[in-house]
Design a protein around this motif. Structure first.
Motif, PDB file in Angstrom:
ATOM      1  N   ILE A  41     -73.038  90.544-143.438  1.00 53.15           N
ATOM      2  CA  ILE A  41     -73.485  89.726-144.554  1.00 53.15           C
ATOM      3  C   ILE A  41     -74.236  88.515-144.020  1.00 53.15           C
ATOM      4  CG2 ILE A  41     -72.806  88.387-146.580  1.00 53.15           C
ATOM      5  CD1 ILE A  41     -70.208  90.068-146.650  1.00 53.15           C
ATOM      6  N   GLY A  42     -75.513  88.387-144.390  1.00 50.15           N
ATOM      7  CA  GLY A  42     -76.304  87.198-144.076  1.00 50.15           C
ATOM      8  C   GLY A  42     -76.029  86.177-145.158  1.00 50.15           C
ATOM      9  N   ALA A  43     -75.023  85.333-144.942  1.00 52.13           N
ATOM     10  CA  ALA A  43     -74.555  84.411-145.980  1.00 52.13           C
ATOM     11  C   ALA A  43     -75.397  83.138-146.020  1.00 52.13           C
ATOM     12  CB  ALA A  43     -73.096  84.039-145.723  1.00 52.13           C
ATOM     13  N   ASP A  44     -75.810  82.731-147.207  1.00 50.63           N
ATOM     14  CA  ASP A  44     -76.459  81.431-147.379  1.00 50.63           C
ATOM     15  C   ASP A  44     -75.396  80.341-147.323  1.00 50.63           C
ATOM     16  OD1 ASP A  44     -78.844  82.722-147.676  1.00 50.63           O
ATOM     17  OD2 ASP A  44     -79.216  82.051-149.732  1.00 50.63           O
ATOM     18  N   ASN A  45     -75.738  79.219-146.711  1.00 51.40           N
ATOM     19  CA  ASN A  45     -74.791  78.117-146.538  1.00 51.40           C
ATOM     20  C   ASN A  45     -74.912  77.126-147.697  1.00 51.40           C
ATOM     21  OD1 ASN A  45     -72.869  76.459-145.428  1.00 51.40           O
ATOM     22  ND2 ASN A  45     -74.233  75.539-143.938  1.00 51.40           N
ATOM     23  N   ASP A  46     -74.576  77.581-148.884  1.00 53.58           N
ATOM     24  CA  ASP A  46     -74.492  76.721-150.063  1.00 53.58           C
ATOM     25  C   ASP A  46     -73.308  77.231-150.873  1.00 53.58           C
ATOM     26  OD1 ASP A  46     -75.330  78.881-151.823  1.00 53.58           O
ATOM     27  OD2 ASP A  46     -77.392  78.431-151.284  1.00 53.58           O
ATOM     28  N   PRO A  47     -72.805  76.445-151.844  1.00 50.74           N
ATOM     29  CA  PRO A  47     -71.582  76.866-152.547  1.00 50.74           C
ATOM     30  C   PRO A  47     -71.650  78.271-153.152  1.00 50.74           C
ATOM     31  CG  PRO A  47     -72.034  74.570-153.014  1.00 50.74           C
ATOM     32  CD  PRO A  47     -73.225  75.088-152.248  1.00 50.74           C
ATOM     33  N   ALA A  48     -72.722  78.601-153.838  1.00 49.15           N
ATOM     34  CA  ALA A  48     -72.826  79.933-154.450  1.00 49.15           C
ATOM     35  C   ALA A  48     -72.900  81.021-153.386  1.00 49.15           C
ATOM     36  CB  ALA A  48     -74.043  80.004-155.359  1.00 49.15           C
ATOM     37  N   GLY A  49     -73.655  80.771-152.329  1.00 42.28           N
ATOM     38  CA  GLY A  49     -73.791  81.756-151.261  1.00 42.28           C
ATOM     39  C   GLY A  49     -72.494  82.002-150.527  1.00 42.28           C
ATOM     40  N   ILE A  50     -71.780  80.937-150.230  1.00 40.07           N
ATOM     41  CA  ILE A  50     -70.498  81.059-149.533  1.00 40.07           C
ATOM     42  C   ILE A  50     -69.492  81.793-150.404  1.00 40.07           C
ATOM     43  CG2 ILE A  50     -68.529  79.753-148.616  1.00 40.07           C
ATOM     44  CD1 ILE A  50     -70.665  77.606-147.754  1.00 40.07           C
ATOM     45  N   ASP A  51     -69.414  81.432-151.679  1.00 43.83           N
ATOM     46  CA  ASP A  51     -68.496  82.092-152.606  1.00 43.83           C
ATOM     47  C   ASP A  51     -68.814  83.573-152.733  1.00 43.83           C
ATOM     48  OD1 ASP A  51     -66.440  82.176-154.754  1.00 43.83           O
ATOM     49  OD2 ASP A  51     -68.186  82.534-156.044  1.00 43.83           O
ATOM     50  N   GLY A  52     -70.089  83.896-152.932  1.00 42.31           N
ATOM     51  CA  GLY A  52     -70.484  85.292-153.078  1.00 42.31           C
ATOM     52  C   GLY A  52     -70.216  86.104-151.831  1.00 42.31           C
ATOM     53  N   ALA A  53     -70.544  85.537-150.671  1.00 45.33           N
ATOM     54  CA  ALA A  53     -70.344  86.248-149.406  1.00 45.33           C
ATOM     55  C   ALA A  53     -68.860  86.471-149.128  1.00 45.33           C
ATOM     56  CB  ALA A  53     -70.999  85.471-148.269  1.00 45.33           C
ATOM     57  N   HIS A  54     -68.031  85.445-149.356  1.00 44.95           N
ATOM     58  CA  HIS A  54     -66.591  85.588-149.113  1.00 44.95           C
ATOM     59  C   HIS A  54     -65.955  86.600-150.056  1.00 44.95           C
ATOM     60  CE1 HIS A  54     -65.714  82.749-145.919  1.00 44.95           C
ATOM     61  NE2 HIS A  54     -66.588  81.918-146.474  1.00 44.95           N
ATOM     62  N   ALA A  55     -66.335  86.581-151.328  1.00 44.43           N
ATOM     63  CA  ALA A  55     -65.777  87.540-152.284  1.00 44.43           C
ATOM     64  C   ALA A  55     -66.151  88.969-151.900  1.00 44.43           C
ATOM     65  CB  ALA A  55     -66.260  87.216-153.694  1.00 44.43           C
ATOM     66  N   CYS A  56     -67.406  89.161-151.520  1.00 45.33           N
ATOM     67  CA  CYS A  56     -67.868  90.483-151.101  1.00 45.33           C
ATOM     68  C   CYS A  56     -67.133  90.920-149.832  1.00 45.33           C
ATOM     69  CB  CYS A  56     -69.377  90.450-150.870  1.00 45.33           C
ATOM     70  SG  CYS A  56     -70.081  92.039-150.382  1.00 45.33           S
ATOM     71  N   ALA A  57     -67.048  90.022-148.857  1.00 47.20           N
ATOM     72  CA  ALA A  57     -66.395  90.336-147.583  1.00 47.20           C
ATOM     73  C   ALA A  57     -64.928  90.713-147.793  1.00 47.20           C
ATOM     74  CB  ALA A  57     -66.511  89.147-146.636  1.00 47.20           C
ATOM     75  N   GLN A  58     -64.230  89.966-148.620  1.00 43.25           N
ATOM     76  CA  GLN A  58     -62.811  90.252-148.861  1.00 43.25           C
ATOM     77  C   GLN A  58     -62.615  91.618-149.508  1.00 43.25           C
ATOM     78  OE1 GLN A  58     -61.600  86.826-151.123  1.00 43.25           O
ATOM     79  NE2 GLN A  58     -61.332  85.557-149.304  1.00 43.25           N
ATOM     80  N   ARG A  59     -63.469  91.936-150.479  1.00 42.90           N
ATOM     81  CA  ARG A  59     -63.344  93.226-151.173  1.00 42.90           C
ATOM     82  C   ARG A  59     -63.602  94.380-150.216  1.00 42.90           C
ATOM     83  NH1 ARG A  59     -66.346  92.040-154.715  1.00 42.90           N
ATOM     84  NH2 ARG A  59     -68.278  93.037-154.112  1.00 42.90           N
TER      85      ARG A  59
END
Length: 97
Positions: free
Chosen positions: A53-71
């Motif tokens: 996951i190429g995560a963007d370093n902003d609140p929405a990007g971090i939240d989206g990347a973490h949720a996807c990664a956890q699932r």
């Protein structure tokens, strides 16, 4: 960015096309999800063993990347996520180019 048939056991994903293209310098195939909401909601795909996951370093990007990664990790997929001080990979690569 790559067709479905190119995705076999590994996949790279990012919010935007710029980040996805930057990720593609080191990993392929890569898909751009267009926004953090789509990244967050990306379903686990059968047969994929590794997700980058190429995560963007902003609140929405971090939240989206973490949720996807956890699932995906909960489903047994090996997950790696980029971490950079800049907003995204594209910003980092522009600085070093």
């Amino acid at each position: 960015m790559w067709p479905d048939e190119s995705v076999t056991t590994g996949l790279g994903i990012a919010e935007g096309i710029e980040t996805a293209l930057s990720l593609a310098w080191a990993y392929a195939p890569v898909w751009a999800c267009i926004d953090a909401g789509n990244l967050k909601a990306l379903p686990v795909l059968p047969g994929i063993e590794s997700l980058v996951i190429g995560a963007d370093n902003d609140p929405a990007g971090i939240d989206g990347a973490h949720a996807c990664a956890q699932r995906w990790a909960a489903d047994g997929v090996e997950v790696h996520m980029t971490k950079q001080t800049e907003n995204d990979l594209n910003d980092v690569l522009k600085e070093v180019a």
